[in-house]
Scaffold this motif. Structure first.
Motif, short mmCIF file in Angstrom:
data_model
loop_
_atom_site.label_atom_id
_atom_site.label_comp_id
_atom_site.label_asym_id
_atom_site.label_seq_id
_atom_site.Cartn_x
_atom_site.Cartn_y
_atom_site.Cartn_z
N LEU A 1 5.27 27.98 22.26
CA LEU A 1 4.98 27.57 20.87
C LEU A 1 3.75 26.66 20.83
N ILE A 2 3.65 25.81 21.83
CA ILE A 2 2.47 24.93 21.91
C ILE A 2 1.20 25.79 22.02
N ARG A 3 1.28 26.82 22.85
CA ARG A 3 0.10 27.71 23.05
C ARG A 3 -0.18 28.53 21.78
N LEU A 4 0.88 29.00 21.13
CA LEU A 4 0.69 29.78 19.90
C LEU A 4 -0.01 28.91 18.85
N ALA A 5 0.42 27.65 18.76
CA ALA A 5 -0.20 26.73 17.80
C ALA A 5 -1.68 26.55 18.16
N GLU A 6 -1.92 26.32 19.44
CA GLU A 6 -3.31 26.11 19.91
C GLU A 6 -4.19 27.30 19.56
N GLU A 7 -3.66 28.49 19.83
CA GLU A 7 -4.45 29.70 19.55
C GLU A 7 -4.75 29.84 18.06
N ASN A 8 -3.92 29.22 17.26
CA ASN A 8 -4.13 29.29 15.82
C ASN A 8 -4.76 28.02 15.26
N GLY A 9 -5.38 27.26 16.17
CA GLY A 9 -6.18 26.11 15.74
C GLY A 9 -5.40 24.85 15.43
N TYR A 10 -4.20 24.71 16.01
CA TYR A 10 -3.42 23.50 15.75
C TYR A 10 -2.93 22.91 17.07
N GLU A 11 -3.13 21.62 17.24
CA GLU A 11 -2.62 20.98 18.45
C GLU A 11 -1.24 20.38 18.16
N ALA A 12 -0.20 20.94 18.81
CA ALA A 12 1.18 20.51 18.55
C ALA A 12 1.50 19.29 19.42
N ARG A 13 0.95 18.15 19.03
CA ARG A 13 1.05 16.95 19.89
C ARG A 13 2.48 16.46 20.02
N PHE A 14 3.24 16.57 18.95
CA PHE A 14 4.64 16.14 19.00
C PHE A 14 5.40 16.97 20.04
N LEU A 15 5.21 18.30 20.01
CA LEU A 15 5.91 19.16 20.96
C LEU A 15 5.46 18.89 22.40
N LYS A 16 4.19 18.57 22.54
CA LYS A 16 3.69 18.25 23.89
C LYS A 16 4.40 17.01 24.44
N SER A 17 4.65 16.05 23.55
CA SER A 17 5.30 14.81 24.02
C SER A 17 6.76 15.08 24.41
N VAL A 18 7.38 16.06 23.75
CA VAL A 18 8.77 16.43 24.12
C VAL A 18 8.79 16.95 25.56
N LEU A 19 7.80 17.76 25.86
CA LEU A 19 7.68 18.34 27.20
C LEU A 19 7.37 17.25 28.24
N GLU A 20 6.46 16.38 27.89
CA GLU A 20 6.09 15.28 28.81
C GLU A 20 7.30 14.39 29.09
N LYS A 21 8.05 14.11 28.04
CA LYS A 21 9.24 13.25 28.22
C LYS A 21 10.21 13.90 29.20
N ASN A 22 10.30 15.21 29.11
CA ASN A 22 11.23 15.93 29.99
C ASN A 22 10.82 15.80 31.47
N GLU A 23 9.53 15.94 31.72
CA GLU A 23 9.01 15.78 33.09
C GLU A 23 9.30 14.37 33.58
N HIS A 24 9.05 13.41 32.71
CA HIS A 24 9.24 12.01 33.04
C HIS A 24 10.71 11.74 33.39
N GLN A 25 11.61 12.34 32.63
CA GLN A 25 13.03 12.11 32.83
C GLN A 25 13.47 12.61 34.21
N MET A 26 12.94 13.76 34.59
CA MET A 26 13.30 14.29 35.90
C MET A 26 12.79 13.36 37.01
N ARG A 27 11.56 12.84 36.81
CA ARG A 27 11.01 11.94 37.83
C ARG A 27 11.82 10.64 37.93
#
Ligand SMILES: NC(=O)c1ccc[n+]([C@@H]2O[C@H](COP(=O)([O-])OP(=O)(O)OC[C@H]3O[C@@H](n4cnc5c(N)ncnc54)[C@H](O)[C@@H]3O)[C@@H](O)[C@H]2O)c1
Length: 432
Positions: free
Chosen positions: A269-295
């Motif tokens: 979904l982040i990539r689909l948004a990007e391809e359509n000219g929108y940066e889904a920053r909120f969704l990116k932070s959800v993903l980053e938080k997930n990586e952080h949680q595992m670490r």
């Protein structure tokens, strides 16, 4: 109704068996000959509660069969469900190669009119691509097919239940006649049926999965604050969940979200948004938080072992991405395991259902026959999947065999007070 299901994975097999149980005649097809051979012999490629019985019953009634021949499966079908995988590409975009392959193989087979319903999770634009492939293949002389979007919402571990008790059915299509046929097929499931366009149907699926992921990242963020201020996230989640506006699902703090869908759909979904000219920053932070949680879990484990993993034995309970399944795809447990191993820890791992699949990915790990054997002579016990059987272990017995009484509960499965009373140094996630 005669139905063909392409792809006998979690979605395809459950869909095929479920529609057969409802009285339809279903042929399931897969390019994986070994899988089809096993299915013909009554052997399932994965564990899913109740699926075995459902398949056996409907094969015996001759309503369900398996083949590697698409021509055989599709020839007399009125509806063709496409349930092949749509994994992540390296850049996060949905890899549509299996979908494209299906479209290409269908080209010579659309002599009679068929409805092709895409169950795979695919980004907006995929149905147009699918139609174009069929049209370019020269087969849309007259209306030989229509295409629709029927996204799947089942939960692995509860997939059979979810088939028969769906929270909703979403039907995306252009022509009213297509909606009518699909409506009739799904009607016996007695769920709310939402009729919409295929673009909206696909967005509903992506929005649902990214919202589930968001809830998990949200509660993990709250958990980390709870740890700092001495509050208990389990009770916080309970307190939130009573509010009907918020609901109680997907508010279990822990190691983060893994599995075959949430991460890949979020990335797509982040990539689909990007391809359509929108940066889904909120969704990116959800993903980053997930990586952080595992670490965080890796960090806690190292800290508990005085920052030295080399030469330490770690008992790791839970390899599947969640309880109730044998699926280890994108399991955070395996990622954590690999990391700990890389730093020199010796891992003894146990899972009630996921060991066979895990062995293919991490053959060099010691797999044990139960949790007690994993804990024997270990310096620390890590719980990374919330299997109920881990909650009912005899921890007094287990403690006696460990080198030190350390537990990191990455899924908040155990009662913290009871563990501490037994003499364990227990750490959960966000538990004060
Ligand atoms: N697993 C879930 O919990 C879940 C839930 C909802 C939606 N989905 C979506 O459903 C889709 C399928 O997921 P899954 O977990 O069932 O996948 P899976 O990988 O378990 O199964 C896919 C199957 O398709 C087969 N296949 C690939 N190309 C084929 C072809 N050309 N012809 C016939 N068979 C072919 C593969 O051999 C495999 O058996 C994905 O898009 C996924 O995102 C999955």
């Amino acid at each position: 109704m005669k139905i063909c299901v392409i792809g006998t994975g979690y979605v395809g097999l459950v869909t095929g068996a479920g529609f057969a149980e409802l009285g339809n005649e279903v042929v399931c097809v897969d390019i994986d000959a070994e899988k089809i051979n096993h299915l013909k012999q009554g052997k399932l490629p994965f564990y899913e509660e109740g699926l075995d019985e459902l398949i056996t019953k409907n094969v015996a009634r001759k309503r369900l069969s398996f083949t590697t021949s698409l021509a055989e499966a599709a020839s007399s079908a009125k509806i063709i469900f496409v349930a092949v995988g749509t994994p992540s590409r390296a850049d996060g975009e949905a890899d549509l190669s299996f979908i494209i392959q299906v479209a290409e193989s269908l080209i010579p087979l659309l002599h009679d009119y068929k409805i092709i319903a895409i169950k795979s999770t695919v980004p907006v634009g995929t149905l147009k691509l699918f139609s174009e492939i069929l049209e370019l293949g020269g087969k849309k002389k007259g209306a030989h097919f229509d295409i629709a979007s029927t996204p799947e919402f089942l939960r692995e571990g509860d997939a059979v239940y979810d088939f028969f008790h769906p929270s909703r059915t979403v039907l995306g299509y252009d022509k009213p006649e297509v909606g009518k046929v699909l409506h009739e097929l799904f009607l016996p499931l007695k769920s709310p049926i939402l009729h919409t366009t295929s673009a909206t149907a696909q967005m509903i699926k992506y929005a649902a999965n990214t919202f589930l992921a968001t809830r998990i990242s949200f509660i993990n963020e709250i958990a980390n604050i709870c740890e700092k201020v001495g509050a208990d996230v389990m009770e916080v989640a309970q307190g939130i969940g009573y509010d009907k506006r918020l609901g109680e699902g997907y508010l279990r703090a822990g190691v983060g979200f893994g599995g075959p869908c949430l991460v890949k759909d979020l990335k797509a979904l982040i990539r689909l948004a990007e391809e359509n000219g929108y940066e889904a920053r909120f969704l990116k932070s959800v993903l980053e938080k997930n990586e952080h949680q595992m670490r965080q879990i890796i960090y806690k484990t190292k800290q508990a072992l005085q920052d030295v993993l080399y030469g330490k034995t770690i008992a790791l309970l839970g390899l599947t991405f969640k309880a109730g399944t044998s699926d280890v795809r994108n399991s955070l447990s395996l990622k954590i395991l690999k990391h700990l191993k890389k730093e020199g820890a010796k891992i003894k791992a146990y899972d009630p259902k996921g060991m066979e699949e895990a062995k293919h990915i991490i053959p060099e790990v010691t797999f044990t026959s139960d949790a007690y054997e994993a804990a024997l002579d270990s310096h620390i016990l890590l719980i990374l999947t919330a299997w109920e059987e881990f909650a009912t272990l005899d921890f007094e017995k287990l403690k006696k065999t460990m080198k030190q009484p350390l537990i990191i509960d990455g899924v908040n499965l155990l009662d913290a007070d009871s563990m501490r009373k037994l003499g364990f140094v227990y750490q959960g996630v966000g538990r004060g």
